[in-house]
Design an enzyme around this catalytic site. Structure first.
Site, mmCIF file in Angstrom:
data_model
loop_
_atom_site.group_PDB
_atom_site.id
_atom_site.type_symbol
_atom_site.label_atom_id
_atom_site.label_comp_id
_atom_site.label_asym_id
_atom_site.label_seq_id
_atom_site.Cartn_x
_atom_site.Cartn_y
_atom_site.Cartn_z
ATOM 1 N N HIS A 195 1.103 -1.013 -0.204
ATOM 2 C CA HIS A 195 0.244 0.046 -0.002
ATOM 3 C C HIS A 195 1.385 1.288 -0.503
ATOM 4 C CE1 HIS A 195 -3.416 -2.675 1.280
ATOM 5 N NE2 HIS A 195 -4.040 -2.074 0.457
ATOM 6 N N ARG A 338 -15.761 1.906 -1.557
ATOM 7 C CA ARG A 338 -15.111 0.359 -1.209
ATOM 8 C C ARG A 338 -14.792 0.896 0.611
ATOM 9 N NH1 ARG A 338 -9.635 -2.277 -1.185
ATOM 10 N NH2 ARG A 338 -8.137 -1.007 -0.141
ATOM 11 N N GLU A 436 -10.240 -10.639 -4.067
ATOM 12 C CA GLU A 436 -9.189 -11.024 -3.841
ATOM 13 C C GLU A 436 -8.535 -12.252 -3.482
ATOM 14 O OE1 GLU A 436 -7.981 -6.664 -2.583
ATOM 15 O OE2 GLU A 436 -9.852 -7.277 -1.092
ATOM 16 N N ASN A 459 -3.982 -7.651 -6.290
ATOM 17 C CA ASN A 459 -2.654 -7.200 -5.782
ATOM 18 C C ASN A 459 -2.559 -8.229 -4.684
ATOM 19 O OD1 ASN A 459 -2.325 -4.475 -6.937
ATOM 20 N ND2 ASN A 459 -3.552 -3.673 -5.442
ATOM 21 N N ASP A 460 -4.222 -8.457 -3.998
ATOM 22 C CA ASP A 460 -4.160 -9.415 -3.062
ATOM 23 C C ASP A 460 -4.652 -10.596 -3.650
ATOM 24 O OD1 ASP A 460 -4.014 -8.646 -0.305
ATOM 25 O OD2 ASP A 460 -6.175 -7.202 -0.761
ATOM 26 N N ARG A 470 3.443 -8.588 0.323
ATOM 27 C CA ARG A 470 3.285 -7.745 -0.645
ATOM 28 C C ARG A 470 4.177 -7.053 0.039
ATOM 29 N NH1 ARG A 470 -2.825 -5.621 -1.384
ATOM 30 N NH2 ARG A 470 -2.209 -4.193 -1.860
ATOM 31 N N CYS A 507 -9.691 -3.741 -9.587
ATOM 32 C CA CYS A 507 -8.555 -2.262 -9.590
ATOM 33 C C CYS A 507 -7.888 -2.326 -8.895
ATOM 34 C CB CYS A 507 -9.736 -1.845 -9.085
ATOM 35 S SG CYS A 507 -10.677 -2.890 -7.210
HETATM 36 C C1 PEP Z 1 -5.909 -5.124 -4.412
HETATM 37 O O1 PEP Z 1 -6.037 -6.121 -3.604
HETATM 38 O O2 PEP Z 1 -6.076 -4.912 -5.962
HETATM 39 C C2 PEP Z 1 -6.735 -4.062 -3.892
HETATM 40 C C3 PEP Z 1 -7.150 -3.247 -5.400
HETATM 41 O O3 PEP Z 1 -6.844 -3.311 -3.053
HETATM 42 P P1 PEP Z 1 -5.953 -2.903 -2.137
HETATM 43 O O4 PEP Z 1 -5.021 -2.331 -3.005
HETATM 44 O O5 PEP Z 1 -5.901 -1.860 -1.585
HETATM 45 O O6 PEP Z 1 -5.666 -4.240 -1.146
HETATM 46 MG MG MG Z 2 -6.488 -5.698 -1.204
#
Ligand code: PEP
Ligand code: MG
Length: 575
Positions: A195, A338, A436, A459-460, A470, A507
């Protein structure tokens, strides 16, 4: 002497500026010299902070209810004892005077020294007390800074030319940088989809993570070039290199300007398919850039950033105002908002960081469901704001049917409470879920049967599918969006959602990676949400893509298991 360090570029572009070091560990502080005439005031400032914390702890001690577990009072006593010990309350004063440095820096030096001593202790009970030392030191640090996590800029320097060099930064620290105009920042730790990196991207400045030793090797005020595209920093460059990068920096700026002209061009492929390009935002202030980049909606508003860097959580009215602002500024274009994804690396309570495995712990919807009152407060604020445009509610980290059902039940409760008060809201507000967790992706029917749309958080999804934290730079090189398992799972999600006639977006950071745009289009994706800075680039790629050409190559890529072959195919796809 000039030298270079390689890391992972998380936000492209070139910055040239003076290095400004911020300290390592969680205690992120700046370091600056204090003139001899002001040393007495600096030690007095330190004493005041210690006294403030003593007062806080004594108040806490006095407020322990009679029936509370005995450990609670003992815990506060222990913290009072640590605070009262000369190693923490007196030695930093001497450091301020000897080193002629600011109080934060003196406290940081002394805390690091103490922590090293703790690491050498064999007794596990005593060794574990290092956490208490960190917590007490953090309290003093907060008292010194006036607000949690604040990184004060050094006096006299113009932010614009500063390259922040840190061992590590939390997402909460980085979001505070939005108030400054740093040229760039680089860190030793962190992965490309942490993040911290994601917020860095939204600052629209070049950033690099995973440099490992930059914080040790770079000196305060040295000239530093940051090439965010290549993931390299050049320290103390010679004049020729400097001139070369100044030229590249100008070219990069011109290229960005050119791309801006695409703002009002619809994102349509060569064979006429309309693609939605939405923006991800962290704070209401990000909307201006989203609109400027040509985003036709907000695909992800990470509302948890409203909850960070503050002693008290925002109430319903404050949240409502923030959501309403975004809705109004988007002028009727869709806003996907969200519910808060707190936990893991976005903690509102420092002690929660100590969960054994925060990424697998109480975060996002799991946390919301344990705090229904707080969750309903947010849902009510969102519903009230839904009146001001086209809102969709998105729930993160769903894993089983019961979580979806419980979340929907709480949403119903929030609606009923507004009904009872006669407050209007959008009665047909769509509710979607983030994909996710691999389990949810594999059993997608759990979500498609209950929800109106899906958004894939790659990402998750990649973190959990490939078992790589991550935020951990030591495994950052294993992050691989082209891993056959990732591609297979994405193709499965797009196909299953398609069959169920449920709209699906991506996303996660994959959506903003121009190297992957054609692949995602070929796999069936039609909705992308990314940081505004990436949007013009992605649009340009969409405009030059024929779906008919990408589909067969993407299909072939799904069958490949050899990573070198996959990369070769991707190159062909992007040629
Ligand atoms: C993700 O996990 O890809 C996502 C968009 O949420 P975040 O990056 O805020 O965990
Ligand atoms: Mg996420």
């Amino acid at each position: 002497m000039s030298f270079t360090i390689h890391g992972i570029g998380v936000s492209g572009g070139i910055a040239i500026g003076h290095a400004h070091l911020v300290s390592h560990t969680k205690l992120e502080v700046s370091h600056y010299d204090v003139p001899a005439t002001q040393l007495a005031e600096e030690t007095a400032r330190f004493d005041r902070a210690v006294n403030t914390v003593r007062g806080e702890l004594e108040n806490l001690r006095g407020a322990v209810p009679a029936g509370a577990p005995a450990e609670f009072a003992a815990f506060i006593d222990l913290h009072l004892m640590i605070l009262g010990d000369t190693t923490l309350s007196v030695v930093p004063r001497a450091i301020i005077e000897n080193e002629r440095c600011n109080a934060e820096w003196a406290l940081k030096i002394q805390t690091d020294e103490l922590l090293q001593q703790f690491d050498a202790i064999e007794d596990s009970y005593l060794r574990e007390r290092r956490t208490d030392v960190i917590q007490v030191a953090q309290r003093v640090m907060k008292a010194l800074s006036g607000q949690p996590g604040y990184v004060p800029p050094p006096a006299g320097d113009s932010d614009r030319n500063l390259v922040l060099v840190a061992h590590d930064l939390s997402p909460a620290d980085v979001v505070l940088f939005k108030q400054h105009q740093f040229a760039s920042f680089v860190t030793d730790l962190g992965g490309a989809t942490s993040h911290t990196a994601i917020v860095a991207r939204s600052l629209n400045i070049p950033c690099i993570v995973a440099l490992h030793h930059a914080r040790q090797l770079v000196r305060e005020n040295e000239i530093i070039i940051v090439d965010g595209t290549q993931g390299v920093i050049i320290i103390d460059p010679d004049p020729q290199v400097l001139a070369e990068y100044q030229l590249r920096q100008r070219e990069f700026g011109l290229e960005r300007q050119k791309l801006k002209r695409l703002r009002d061009t619809p994102a349509r492929t060569l064979d006429g398919a309309d693609i939605e390009l939405y923006a991800n935002i962290e704070l209401p202030g990000d909307v201006a850039l989203a609109v400027e980049s040509g985003a036709t909606g907000i695909g992800l508003f990470r509302t948890e950033f409203l909850f960070l860097n503050r002693p008290e959580l925002p109430g319903e009215d404050e949240q409502f105002e923030a959501y309403r602002k975004v809705m109004e500024e988007m002028g009727g274009r869709p806003v996907t908002i969200r519910t808060y994804d707190l936990g893991a690396d976005k903690q509102i309570d420092d002690t929660a960081r100590l969960a054994p495995n925060p990424a697998l712990g109480l975060r996002a919807i799991r946390l919301c469901l344990t705090e229904p009152k707080r969750f309903i407060t947010q849902l009510r604020a969102m519903l009230r704001a839904s009146n001001y445009g086209k809102m969709k509610i998105l729930i993160p980290m769903l894993m089983n049917a019961s979580e979806v059902d419980q979340a929907l039940l709480l949403l119903d409760q929030a609606k009923r409470s507004l009904d009872a008060e006669g407050v209007a809201y959008d009665r047909n507000i769509p509710v979607g879920g983030m994909v996710e967790i691999p389990a949810a992706a594999l059993a997608l029917g759990l979500l498609t049967k209950r929800l109106d749309f899906l958004s894939v958080g790659t990402n998750d999804l990649i973190q959990y599918l490939l078992a790589i934290d991550r935020t951990d730079d030591t495994v950052a090189h294993l992050y691989d969006p082209l891993h056959p398992a990732v591609l297979t799972l994405l193709a499965h999600i797009f196909a299953t959602a398609g069959k169920s006639r449920i709209p699906v977006a991506v996303c996660g950071e994959m959506a903003g990676d121009v190297a992957l745009t054609r692949l995602l289009l070929g796999l069936g994706l039609r909705q992308f949400s990314m940081h505004s800075a990436h949007l013009p680039d992605i649009k340009q790629r969409v405009l030059k893509t024929s779906l008919a050409d990408t589909r067969p190559i993407a299909k072939k890529m799904l069958r490949a298991t050899d990573s070198a072959k996959l990369r070769g195919m991707l190159e062909k796809l992007n040629a």
